[in-house]
Motif scaffolding. Structure first.
Motif, PDB file in Angstrom:
ATOM      1  N   MET A 162       0.805  -1.142  -0.116  1.00 34.88           N
ATOM      2  CA  MET A 162      -0.173  -0.074   0.148  1.00 34.88           C
ATOM      3  C   MET A 162       0.772   1.134  -0.085  1.00 34.88           C
ATOM      4  O   MET A 162       1.868   1.324   0.659  1.00 34.88           O
ATOM      5  N   SER A 163       0.678   2.209  -0.805  1.00 29.28           N
ATOM      6  CA  SER A 163       1.418   3.519  -1.182  1.00 29.28           C
ATOM      7  C   SER A 163       1.481   4.224   0.363  1.00 29.28           C
ATOM      8  O   SER A 163       0.130   4.455   0.784  1.00 29.28           O
ATOM      9  N   VAL A 164       2.402   4.861   0.691  1.00 29.08           N
ATOM     10  CA  VAL A 164       2.119   5.789   1.893  1.00 29.08           C
ATOM     11  C   VAL A 164       2.080   7.323   1.408  1.00 29.08           C
ATOM     12  O   VAL A 164       1.965   8.274   2.271  1.00 29.08           O
ATOM     13  N   PHE A 165       1.847   7.579  -0.199  1.00 31.77           N
ATOM     14  CA  PHE A 165       1.613   8.744  -0.433  1.00 31.77           C
ATOM     15  C   PHE A 165       0.268   8.874  -0.864  1.00 31.77           C
ATOM     16  O   PHE A 165      -0.762   8.198  -0.902  1.00 31.77           O
ATOM     17  N   ALA A 166      -0.305  10.271  -0.749  1.00 34.59           N
ATOM     18  CA  ALA A 166      -1.615  10.728  -0.920  1.00 34.59           C
ATOM     19  C   ALA A 166      -1.967  10.276  -2.183  1.00 34.59           C
ATOM     20  O   ALA A 166      -0.892  10.646  -3.393  1.00 34.59           O
ATOM     21  N   LYS A 167      -3.170   9.828  -2.481  1.00 28.42           N
ATOM     22  CA  LYS A 167      -3.663   9.458  -3.552  1.00 28.42           C
ATOM     23  C   LYS A 167      -4.144  10.881  -4.493  1.00 28.42           C
ATOM     24  O   LYS A 167      -4.481  11.776  -3.975  1.00 28.42           O
ATOM     25  N   VAL A 168      -3.818  10.944  -5.861  1.00 25.76           N
ATOM     26  CA  VAL A 168      -4.349  11.933  -6.757  1.00 25.76           C
ATOM     27  C   VAL A 168      -5.719  11.789  -6.928  1.00 25.76           C
ATOM     28  O   VAL A 168      -6.412  10.640  -7.074  1.00 25.76           O
ATOM     29  N   PRO A 169      -6.722  12.965  -6.808  1.00 25.92           N
ATOM     30  CA  PRO A 169      -8.064  12.741  -7.026  1.00 25.92           C
ATOM     31  C   PRO A 169      -8.288  12.128  -8.281  1.00 25.92           C
ATOM     32  O   PRO A 169      -7.654  12.426  -9.317  1.00 25.92           O
ATOM     33  N   ILE A 170      -9.522  11.455  -8.185  1.00 29.03           N
ATOM     34  CA  ILE A 170      -9.947  10.718  -9.254  1.00 29.03           C
ATOM     35  C   ILE A 170     -10.047  11.545 -10.538  1.00 29.03           C
ATOM     36  O   ILE A 170      -9.787  11.177 -11.562  1.00 29.03           O
ATOM     37  N   ASP A 171     -10.500  12.744 -10.316  1.00 31.32           N
ATOM     38  CA  ASP A 171     -10.729  13.569 -11.700  1.00 31.32           C
ATOM     39  C   ASP A 171      -9.576  14.066 -12.494  1.00 31.32           C
ATOM     40  O   ASP A 171      -9.663  14.623 -13.348  1.00 31.32           O
ATOM     41  N   SER A 172      -8.390  13.788 -11.624  1.00 29.37           N
ATOM     42  CA  SER A 172      -7.294  14.351 -12.303  1.00 29.37           C
ATOM     43  C   SER A 172      -6.226  13.289 -12.702  1.00 29.37           C
ATOM     44  O   SER A 172      -4.961  13.340 -12.988  1.00 29.37           O
ATOM     45  N   ARG A 173      -6.752  11.773 -12.687  1.00 24.30           N
ATOM     46  CA  ARG A 173      -5.916  10.941 -12.679  1.00 24.30           C
ATOM     47  C   ARG A 173      -6.037  10.313 -14.134  1.00 24.30           C
ATOM     48  O   ARG A 173      -5.898   9.241 -14.318  1.00 24.30           O
ATOM     49  N   GLU A 174      -6.100  11.097 -15.277  1.00 20.01           N
ATOM     50  CA  GLU A 174      -6.106  10.656 -16.577  1.00 20.01           C
ATOM     51  C   GLU A 174      -4.667  10.066 -16.795  1.00 20.01           C
ATOM     52  O   GLU A 174      -3.692  10.506 -16.259  1.00 20.01           O
ATOM     53  N   PRO A 175      -4.565   9.142 -17.868  1.00 16.69           N
ATOM     54  CA  PRO A 175      -3.153   8.539 -18.016  1.00 16.69           C
ATOM     55  C   PRO A 175      -2.060   9.761 -18.478  1.00 16.69           C
ATOM     56  O   PRO A 175      -2.563  10.764 -19.229  1.00 16.69           O
ATOM     57  N   LEU A 176      -0.954   9.366 -17.779  1.00 12.99           N
ATOM     58  CA  LEU A 176      -0.029  10.568 -18.231  1.00 12.99           C
ATOM     59  C   LEU A 176       1.054  10.139 -19.409  1.00 12.99           C
ATOM     60  O   LEU A 176       0.979   8.694 -20.013  1.00 12.99           O
ATOM     61  N   LEU A 218       7.873   4.944  -9.105  1.00 15.81           N
ATOM     62  CA  LEU A 218       7.203   6.002  -8.444  1.00 15.81           C
ATOM     63  C   LEU A 218       5.612   6.001  -8.872  1.00 15.81           C
ATOM     64  O   LEU A 218       4.681   6.458  -8.048  1.00 15.81           O
ATOM     65  N   MET A 219       5.147   5.942 -10.028  1.00 18.22           N
ATOM     66  CA  MET A 219       4.155   5.924 -10.587  1.00 18.22           C
ATOM     67  C   MET A 219       3.020   4.881  -9.804  1.00 18.22           C
ATOM     68  O   MET A 219       1.920   5.341  -9.368  1.00 18.22           O
ATOM     69  N   GLN A 220       3.692   3.857  -9.441  1.00 17.50           N
ATOM     70  CA  GLN A 220       3.014   2.690  -8.635  1.00 17.50           C
ATOM     71  C   GLN A 220       2.744   3.038  -7.370  1.00 17.50           C
ATOM     72  O   GLN A 220       1.708   2.945  -6.916  1.00 17.50           O
ATOM     73  N   SER A 221       3.623   3.939  -6.464  1.00  9.41           N
ATOM     74  CA  SER A 221       3.284   4.316  -5.299  1.00  9.41           C
ATOM     75  C   SER A 221       2.390   5.386  -5.378  1.00  9.41           C
ATOM     76  O   SER A 221       1.733   5.749  -4.325  1.00  9.41           O
ATOM     77  N   LEU A 222       2.206   6.403  -6.261  1.00 11.97           N
ATOM     78  CA  LEU A 222       1.348   7.234  -6.357  1.00 11.97           C
ATOM     79  C   LEU A 222      -0.090   6.905  -6.999  1.00 11.97           C
ATOM     80  O   LEU A 222      -0.998   7.874  -7.241  1.00 11.97           O
ATOM     81  N   ASP A 223      -0.111   5.699  -7.526  1.00 11.10           N
ATOM     82  CA  ASP A 223      -1.375   5.298  -7.904  1.00 11.10           C
ATOM     83  C   ASP A 223      -1.609   6.196  -9.304  1.00 11.10           C
ATOM     84  O   ASP A 223      -2.808   6.355  -9.751  1.00 11.10           O
ATOM     85  N   ASP A 255       0.729  22.253  -8.355  1.00 13.76           N
ATOM     86  CA  ASP A 255       1.672  22.192  -7.500  1.00 13.76           C
ATOM     87  C   ASP A 255       1.795  20.862  -6.420  1.00 13.76           C
ATOM     88  O   ASP A 255       2.779  20.486  -6.149  1.00 13.76           O
ATOM     89  N   GLU A 256       0.494  20.786  -5.890  1.00  8.93           N
ATOM     90  CA  GLU A 256       0.370  19.784  -5.076  1.00  8.93           C
ATOM     91  C   GLU A 256       0.545  18.474  -5.610  1.00  8.93           C
ATOM     92  O   GLU A 256       1.347  17.603  -5.067  1.00  8.93           O
ATOM     93  N   ARG A 257       0.208  18.060  -6.897  1.00  8.93           N
ATOM     94  CA  ARG A 257       0.683  16.980  -7.647  1.00  8.93           C
ATOM     95  C   ARG A 257       2.141  16.736  -7.866  1.00  8.93           C
ATOM     96  O   ARG A 257       2.498  15.547  -7.380  1.00  8.93           O
ATOM     97  N   VAL A 258       2.781  17.811  -8.226  1.00  7.92           N
ATOM     98  CA  VAL A 258       4.182  17.770  -8.468  1.00  7.92           C
ATOM     99  C   VAL A 258       5.133  17.378  -7.138  1.00  7.92           C
ATOM    100  O   VAL A 258       5.737  16.836  -7.087  1.00  7.92           O
ATOM    101  N   ALA A 259       4.530  18.170  -6.091  1.00  8.11           N
ATOM    102  CA  ALA A 259       4.956  17.843  -4.581  1.00  8.11           C
ATOM    103  C   ALA A 259       4.905  16.476  -4.389  1.00  8.11           C
ATOM    104  O   ALA A 259       5.805  15.744  -3.601  1.00  8.11           O
TER     105      ALA A 259
END
Length: 256
Positions: free
Chosen positions: A1-15, A45-50, A209-213
């Protein structure tokens, strides 16, 4: 399980994860998949951040333009410079390294003195590389004694064929290029230190900025918990690995 805060669903489109052919960090494997130790680190990193994304290899100039004109793009490994600072949001460093000019080993050292460096030699680098301005400061100019190519590997071929005299190499690539040219009975040597550079993940400006952080936190955690070392240690020297760990430790001490 990731220790990092998840990115909100509405902003998690594929990069779009844009990179260039630069083994052993990034390259196409025999199955046509984008691979390499830095690709492995970014995947971790992507896996840890979902997060989810697709890795794409492009010529550097095209990738640089793409990252500035499209959304949800991460361009790597990107040298962070003053000129590029405002174009992206930055996460890193991924690596710190020195860059030198290399020439054929049979050339006399006198050909690379301050007075003769740009008078007796034609240099090669790739277009839109961060090192080009430093090369020009040494007296080289495009269409006279500086060749700029679409891909960095083309310079190696041109040196092999005798069409240029100097190529730029980082200490990350030195061993591989020496081995590659040795197959053609060509030896090379370092003839001039140019600069120290740092490589980053460059995020398109639409990222919050929050997502980059969160990405920065995840990267530093990989330096602290040994994940990066596990990936890098059989590929890169301790001189590359240890400074990254020290950087993360220092950042951790400064955190509230």
């Amino acid at each position: 399980m990731s220790v990092f805060a998840k990115v909100p669903i509405d902003s998690r489109e594929p990069l779009q994860m844009i990179t260039e052919h630069s083994p052993p960090a990034e390259f196409l494997n025999d199955q046509g998949e984008v691979s390499g130790v830095t690709v492995d680190l970014v995947t971790l990193l992507m896996q840890s951040l979902d997060e989810a994304g697709t890795f794409i290899i492009m010529p550097w100039s095209r990738g640089l333009l793409h990252a500035q004109t499209h959304e949800k793009v991460i361009l790597f490994e990107t040298v962070r410079t003053a000129k590029r600072e405002a174009l992206f949001k930055w996460v890193g460093p991924l690596k710190s390294y020195n860059i030198h000019f290399y020439a054929r080993a049979d050339r006399p050292d006198s050909d690379f003195s301050d007075t003769l460096l740009s008078r007796k030699n034609v240099a090669c680098s790739y277009r839109n590389s961060a090192i080009v301005e430093n090369i020009k400061q040494l007296g080289f100019a495009e269409n006279t004694n500086l060749v700029l190519t679409s891909n960095s590997g083309e310079c190696i071929d041109m040196l092999r064929l005798g069409r240029v005299d100097l190529i730029t190499l980082s200490e990350l690539m030195e061993g591989e290029v020496i081995e590659q040219l040795a197959k053609h009975q060509i030896s090379i040597k370092s003839v001039r230190y140019i600069k120290k550079s740092q490589m980053y993940l460059a995020f398109s400006k639409d990222f919050s900025d929050e997502r980059v952080a969160r990405w920065q936190q995840a990267l530093e955690q990989s330096y602290l918990d040994g994940s990066m070392r596990k990936l890098y240690q059989n590929v890169y020297p301790e001189a590359i690995i240890q400074p990254l760990e020290s950087f993360a430790q220092q950042q951790h001490k400064q955190s509230p």
